[in-house]
Design an enzyme around this catalytic site. Structure first.
Site, PDB file in Angstrom:
ATOM      1  N   ARG A 166       0.894  -1.255   0.059  1.00  0.00           N
ATOM      2  CA  ARG A 166       0.049  -0.001   0.087  1.00  0.00           C
ATOM      3  C   ARG A 166       0.664   1.033   0.176  1.00  0.00           C
ATOM      4  O   ARG A 166       1.459   1.561   0.947  1.00  0.00           O
ATOM      5  CB  ARG A 166      -0.881   0.136   1.152  1.00  0.00           C
ATOM      6  CG  ARG A 166      -1.974  -1.106   1.169  1.00  0.00           C
ATOM      7  CD  ARG A 166      -2.945  -1.183   0.148  1.00  0.00           C
ATOM      8  NE  ARG A 166      -3.970  -1.830   0.318  1.00  0.00           N
ATOM      9  CZ  ARG A 166      -5.165  -1.970  -0.309  1.00  0.00           C
ATOM     10  NH1 ARG A 166      -5.207  -1.032  -1.401  1.00  0.00           N
ATOM     11  NH2 ARG A 166      -6.072  -2.629  -0.065  1.00  0.00           N
TER      12      ARG A 166
ATOM     13  N   ALA B  64     -11.028  -6.614   0.506  1.00  0.00           N
ATOM     14  CA  ALA B  64     -11.836  -5.281   0.166  1.00  0.00           C
ATOM     15  C   ALA B  64     -11.648  -4.570  -1.112  1.00  0.00           C
ATOM     16  O   ALA B  64     -10.592  -5.034  -1.640  1.00  0.00           O
ATOM     17  CB  ALA B  64     -11.635  -4.400   1.443  1.00  0.00           C
TER      18      ALA B  64
ATOM     19  N   GLU C 245     -15.798  -8.248  -5.447  1.00  0.00           N
ATOM     20  CA  GLU C 245     -14.390  -8.106  -4.890  1.00  0.00           C
ATOM     21  C   GLU C 245     -13.922  -9.354  -4.294  1.00  0.00           C
ATOM     22  O   GLU C 245     -12.663  -9.704  -4.526  1.00  0.00           O
ATOM     23  CB  GLU C 245     -14.544  -7.040  -3.853  1.00  0.00           C
ATOM     24  CG  GLU C 245     -14.474  -5.671  -4.342  1.00  0.00           C
ATOM     25  CD  GLU C 245     -13.176  -5.310  -5.081  1.00  0.00           C
ATOM     26  OE1 GLU C 245     -11.934  -5.936  -5.002  1.00  0.00           O
ATOM     27  OE2 GLU C 245     -13.350  -4.300  -5.779  1.00  0.00           O
TER      28      GLU C 245
ATOM     29  N   GLU D  85     -10.357 -10.748  -5.930  1.00  0.00           N
ATOM     30  CA  GLU D  85      -9.230 -10.750  -5.260  1.00  0.00           C
ATOM     31  C   GLU D  85      -8.802 -12.148  -4.680  1.00  0.00           C
ATOM     32  O   GLU D  85      -7.216 -12.458  -4.434  1.00  0.00           O
ATOM     33  CB  GLU D  85      -9.269  -9.908  -4.231  1.00  0.00           C
ATOM     34  CG  GLU D  85      -9.506  -8.337  -4.521  1.00  0.00           C
ATOM     35  CD  GLU D  85      -9.249  -7.502  -3.468  1.00  0.00           C
ATOM     36  OE1 GLU D  85      -9.116  -7.735  -2.203  1.00  0.00           O
ATOM     37  OE2 GLU D  85      -9.296  -6.322  -3.556  1.00  0.00           O
TER      38      GLU D  85
ATOM     39  N   GLU E  86      -2.775  -4.906  -9.563  1.00  0.00           N
ATOM     40  CA  GLU E  86      -3.024  -5.587  -8.133  1.00  0.00           C
ATOM     41  C   GLU E  86      -1.837  -6.637  -8.079  1.00  0.00           C
ATOM     42  O   GLU E  86      -1.873  -7.433  -9.043  1.00  0.00           O
ATOM     43  CB  GLU E  86      -4.266  -6.006  -7.824  1.00  0.00           C
ATOM     44  CG  GLU E  86      -5.316  -4.933  -7.600  1.00  0.00           C
ATOM     45  CD  GLU E  86      -6.807  -5.403  -7.006  1.00  0.00           C
ATOM     46  OE1 GLU E  86      -7.026  -5.244  -5.932  1.00  0.00           O
ATOM     47  OE2 GLU E  86      -7.321  -6.370  -8.055  1.00  0.00           O
TER      48      GLU E  86
END
Length: 185
Positions: free
Chosen positions: A62, A74, A90, A94, A138
């Site tokens: 992050r 999330a 989501e 993910e 991601e």
């Protein structure tokens, strides 16, 4: 003493891809002041619980905190998307998991001092594994940890992500009250 600030004037001072920043001139107890408010899409948080008491967790870098963060799955809601629909999307994107059951737990304001964002927390059970579908930018590592271990990490201050703390505490509370006895082994 309760005092509501009334907006006198409002303007967008920054428009970005992910956020907008608005400056409001408001009434205060001492006259007027300005407030800078971050406008960000609402988000969903999904505690994916397995029958053995394990929860699916993620580690991802992050940039705002310049570190890898240990957190619950999330993501942000798309425009016009319903909360539950976003949570299912989501979780699948993910983690690859799709649940048989999804339950809304609570909503939370993570930073009321400067942001309008609301995070909607869900519990997902009856998980079926599948393939992830990560966004192009991601990179996520998945792990499973028992709810008791995660709860202890929260209470010792070792798990510092706020949305994850809320989800873990909510799920632990449901378990301790016996509300998930029929699901857990």
């Amino acid at each position: 003493m309760t005092f509501e600030e009334k907006t006198i004037r409002s303007e967008i001072v920054y428009h970005g891809k992910l956020i907008d920043v608005r400056r409001d001139i408001v009434t205060t107890v001492d006259g007027q002041s300005s407030r800078e408010i971050v406008e960000h899409a609402d988000g969903v948080v999904i505690a994916a619980l397995k029958p053995d008491g394990n929860i699916i967790m993620e580690r991802q870098y992050r940039k705002p905190v310049e570190d890898v963060v240990f957190e619950i799955p999330a993501g942000k809601m798309d425009p016009g998307e319903e909360m539950e629909e976003a949570a299912l999307r989501e979780l699948r994107e993910e983690t690859g998991y799709t649940p048989e059951h999804i339950r809304f737990l609570t909503s939370s304001w993570p930073s009321v001092g400067f942001s309008r964002e609301v995070l909607h927390v869900f519990l997902a059970t009856g998980l079926h594994a599948g393939e992830t579908d990560l966004d192009d930018n991601e990179a996520i590592d998945l792990e499973e940890h028992h709810i008791d271990e995660l709860y202890d990490m929260v209470m010792r201050g070792e798990l510092t992500d706020g949305k994850s703390q809320v989800a873990i505490l909510m799920v632990k509370g449901l378990i301790d009250r016996g509300e998930l006895d029929d699901y857990l082994e």
